[in-house]
Design an enzyme around this catalytic site. Structure first.
Site, PDB file in Angstrom:
ATOM      1  N   CYS A 107      -5.007 -22.210 -19.785  1.00 58.81           N
ATOM      2  CA  CYS A 107      -5.778 -21.704 -20.539  1.00 58.81           C
ATOM      3  C   CYS A 107      -6.069 -22.816 -21.543  1.00 58.81           C
ATOM      4  O   CYS A 107      -6.598 -23.717 -21.377  1.00 58.81           O
ATOM      5  CB  CYS A 107      -5.779 -20.216 -21.029  1.00 58.81           C
ATOM      6  SG  CYS A 107      -7.101 -19.510 -21.834  1.00 58.81           S
ATOM      7  N   HIS A 234      -3.980 -16.757 -16.189  1.00 60.17           N
ATOM      8  CA  HIS A 234      -2.508 -17.023 -17.053  1.00 60.17           C
ATOM      9  C   HIS A 234      -1.384 -16.694 -16.141  1.00 60.17           C
ATOM     10  O   HIS A 234      -1.041 -15.415 -15.746  1.00 60.17           O
ATOM     11  CB  HIS A 234      -2.517 -16.099 -18.347  1.00 60.17           C
ATOM     12  CG  HIS A 234      -3.156 -16.500 -19.372  1.00 60.17           C
ATOM     13  ND1 HIS A 234      -2.671 -17.265 -20.394  1.00 60.17           N
ATOM     14  CD2 HIS A 234      -4.468 -16.372 -19.538  1.00 60.17           C
ATOM     15  CE1 HIS A 234      -3.545 -17.417 -21.235  1.00 60.17           C
ATOM     16  NE2 HIS A 234      -4.660 -16.998 -20.768  1.00 60.17           N
ATOM     17  N   GLU A 236       1.713 -16.991 -16.480  1.00 60.99           N
ATOM     18  CA  GLU A 236       2.965 -16.660 -17.396  1.00 60.99           C
ATOM     19  C   GLU A 236       2.972 -15.125 -17.765  1.00 60.99           C
ATOM     20  O   GLU A 236       3.726 -14.633 -18.265  1.00 60.99           O
ATOM     21  CB  GLU A 236       3.185 -17.194 -18.581  1.00 60.99           C
ATOM     22  CG  GLU A 236       2.215 -17.116 -19.713  1.00 60.99           C
ATOM     23  CD  GLU A 236       0.942 -17.378 -19.678  1.00 60.99           C
ATOM     24  OE1 GLU A 236      -0.104 -17.066 -20.515  1.00 60.99           O
ATOM     25  OE2 GLU A 236       0.405 -17.936 -18.645  1.00 60.99           O
TER      26      GLU A 236
END
Length: 275
Positions: A107, A234, A236
């Protein structure tokens, strides 16, 4: 997806650097993901790394540029962060990459890699060649997206993945090329490893399946080596199966993975770094 298979003994020798500070805010999730895979993670404020001397990046095999809002996204997302890194750390970054180090930008980290000039790569030095601008539908959009993987891409982070869903949350994610010829080169080299997809798994430019309007559904870029990778969604934020908004329905249908699908991207990075 089952738990990623990792050589834990080798992974323990890998040091991952997660840059923090100045409005970046996804360090906990990113560090947790790499630690789940056995890697040693250091979280260091950008200012400390800039002042750490010529060997600041030498101990590391993978450098993570995390999400968030570096410098409040003033001027443009990732612009100020990229400028500081270019002029204060640029030579060390180029040496790190030249020595085989991996970079992952998520991002805001992707925005930074693009404006820094590490992506799409393929040329000497740090020179910006593409950019990420405001979404076609203005405003910050937060939703899960479906992604399909280009199996011919050199990207080491997407190996063995056909498609996945990840959370996407950004206001400036539309990939813009200098011209049609540049886009054609990146397409021919398969440097767009991830694309937003519709319900049938087809790459799309249509909102909301494509939250920013990137041409061809582009959601990511890699360099020609495949070792530098940036993406807008994302990974993560999907480390555990329960992170998925439909995990109860997945469990009822017997489709719940044993690990979050975003962890596979981090695992591929670890495998490539210790290979």
């Amino acid at each position: 997806m089952s738990e990623p298979t990792i050589d834990r003994a080798a992974a323990r020798e890998l040091r991952v650097l997660v840059l923090t500070g100045y409005g970046l805010n996804c360090e906990a999730e990113t560090a947790a993901g790499f630690r789940m895979l056995g890697a040693h993670v250091d979280l260091r404020h950008v200012a400390d790394v800039l002042d750490a001397g010529p060997d600041a990046l030498t101990p590391y095999g993978l450098l993570a540029f995390i999400g968030g809002f570096s410098f409040g996204d003033h001027i443009a997302s990732g612009r100020v962060h990229a400028n500081r890194l270019r002029y204060r750390l640029g030579d060390r970054l180029l040496r790190f990459v030249g020595d085989g180090g991996l970079c992952l930008g998520i991002c805001n980290g992707f925005q930074t890699l693009v404006k820094l000039g590490l992506l799409p790569g393929g040329e000497p030095g740090l020179h910006q060649r593409v950019t990420l601008i405001d979404n076609d539908r203005l405003g910050y959009w937060d939703a899960w997206v479906r992604l399909v993987v280009d199996p011919a891409s050199p990207c080491v982070f997407t190996r063995g993945i056909a498609e996945l869903e990840l959370p996407s949350r950004h206001g400036e994610g539309k990939l813009v090329h200098a011209d049609a010829a540049q886009r054609a080169v990146l397409e021919d080299r398969h440097q767009i490893p991830l694309r937003y997809a519709d319900a049938e798994g087809r790459a799309t430019e249509a909102w909301p399946d494509n939250p920013d309007g990137s041409p061809g559904g582009a959601a990511a870029l890699c360099d020609p080596s495949g070792r530098i990778f940036g993406l807008m969604p994302h990974p993560e934020a999907y480390l555990y199966p329960e992170n998925h908004p439909r995990w109860l329905a997945q469990r009822a249908a017997g489709l719940l993975p044993t690990a979050g699908l975003g962890l596979q991207i981090l695992a591929n990075g670890v495998r490539a770094a210790i290979a």
